[in-house]
Design an enzyme around this catalytic site. Structure first.
Site, short mmCIF file in Angstrom:
data_model
loop_
_atom_site.label_atom_id
_atom_site.label_comp_id
_atom_site.label_asym_id
_atom_site.label_seq_id
_atom_site.Cartn_x
_atom_site.Cartn_y
_atom_site.Cartn_z
N TYR A 1 -29.66 -10.99 -28.47
CA TYR A 1 -28.31 -10.52 -28.14
C TYR A 1 -28.25 -9.01 -27.90
O TYR A 1 -27.19 -8.49 -27.54
CB TYR A 1 -27.33 -10.90 -29.24
CG TYR A 1 -27.22 -12.39 -29.42
CD1 TYR A 1 -26.62 -13.18 -28.45
CD2 TYR A 1 -27.74 -13.02 -30.55
CE1 TYR A 1 -26.53 -14.55 -28.61
CE2 TYR A 1 -27.65 -14.39 -30.71
CZ TYR A 1 -27.04 -15.15 -29.74
OH TYR A 1 -26.95 -16.51 -29.89
N HIS B 1 -21.33 -8.67 -25.12
CA HIS B 1 -20.63 -8.92 -26.39
C HIS B 1 -21.04 -7.94 -27.48
O HIS B 1 -20.39 -7.87 -28.52
CB HIS B 1 -20.92 -10.35 -26.84
CG HIS B 1 -19.73 -11.15 -27.25
ND1 HIS B 1 -18.42 -10.78 -27.02
CD2 HIS B 1 -19.65 -12.35 -27.88
CE1 HIS B 1 -17.61 -11.70 -27.49
NE2 HIS B 1 -18.33 -12.67 -28.02
N TYR C 1 -22.68 -13.14 -36.94
CA TYR C 1 -22.31 -13.60 -35.60
C TYR C 1 -20.84 -13.27 -35.40
O TYR C 1 -20.05 -13.23 -36.34
CB TYR C 1 -22.62 -15.08 -35.34
CG TYR C 1 -24.12 -15.31 -35.24
CD1 TYR C 1 -24.80 -15.01 -34.07
CD2 TYR C 1 -24.83 -15.77 -36.33
CE1 TYR C 1 -26.17 -15.18 -33.98
CE2 TYR C 1 -26.21 -15.95 -36.25
CZ TYR C 1 -26.87 -15.65 -35.07
OH TYR C 1 -28.22 -15.81 -34.99
N ASN D 1 -18.07 -14.64 -34.30
CA ASN D 1 -16.93 -15.47 -34.69
C ASN D 1 -16.66 -15.46 -36.19
O ASN D 1 -15.64 -15.98 -36.63
CB ASN D 1 -17.13 -16.91 -34.22
CG ASN D 1 -17.25 -17.00 -32.72
OD1 ASN D 1 -17.10 -16.01 -32.00
ND2 ASN D 1 -17.52 -18.18 -32.23
N ASP E 1 -15.88 -5.48 -27.43
CA ASP E 1 -15.82 -5.72 -25.99
C ASP E 1 -14.48 -6.36 -25.61
O ASP E 1 -13.89 -7.07 -26.41
CB ASP E 1 -16.96 -6.65 -25.55
CG ASP E 1 -16.90 -8.00 -26.25
OD1 ASP E 1 -17.10 -8.05 -27.48
OD2 ASP E 1 -16.62 -9.01 -25.58
#
Length: 188
Positions: A14, A19, A64, A66, A91
């Site tokens: 990532y 993101h 993460y 969420n 973002d």
């Protein structure tokens, strides 16, 4: 103490994705302010230091995106940081790539990291540094877009936006947030 939290996803796969502009900004603040992110607790990587006479906490939740609230709430409680001293960097699909927009509160606007923070903190009233990543084109799925990397053409705009966010974070240490918001929201 003022907490600057950059939202993103942990892991090499990532790094440098759209993101993760919140993580990228925290990394720049860490370098500029010489605050190593060498502590780990509450599912987060963080560091503390002093900048412009203020005690500062820099945080990258490692839960993460969420689940960001699962890291931030316990850190806020542990350090006894009031909500008005929380600054979140993330973002935003609704802003053009490279644009920044500051705001004092509001809804999650479809951003799951912000949704998690609001849920865990019990309030949407915290300061935000939104970094524009634009919207997907040509029918690309949003999830693929936000987890994708910036194109070569987008790199200079994102670098400028991260630099502007760093400057806005620095200003937020010594000025009222509404003043910082007015100054930086005017810039194009």
């Amino acid at each position: 103490m003022i907490a600057f939290v950059g939202l993103g996803n942990p892991g090499k796969e990532y790094e440098k994705t759209r993101h993760n502009v919140g993580f990228m900004t925290i990394d720049e603040l860490s370098k500029k302010w010489d605050i190593p992110l060498n502590q780990s607790k509450f599912h987060g990587q963080f560091g503390t230091g002093f900048v412009s006479g203020q005690k500062v906490l820099l945080v990258k939740p490692l839960t993460y995106m969420n689940l960001s609230g699962e890291c931030v709430r316990p850190l806020m409680d542990y350090y006894d940081i009031p909500l008005e001293h929380l600054k979140v960097i993330y973002d935003d699909l609704d802003l053009p790539t490279g644009r920044i927009r500051l705001r004092t509160k509001g809804s999650a606007g479809g951003h799951n990291g912000i949704k998690s923070l609001i849920q865990h903190l019990g309030s949407p009233e915290f300061d935000r540094f939104r970094i524009g990543i634009g919207r997907p084109q040509n029918g690309m799925k949003v999830v693929d877009y936000v987890l994708g990397r910036f194109s070569e053409e987008e790199q200079p705009d994102i670098a400028s936006a991260i630099q502007a966010s760093v400057e806005a974070c620095e200003a937020a240490l010594t000025k009222p947030f509404l003043e910082v918001m007015n100054d930086f929201n005017k810039k194009v």
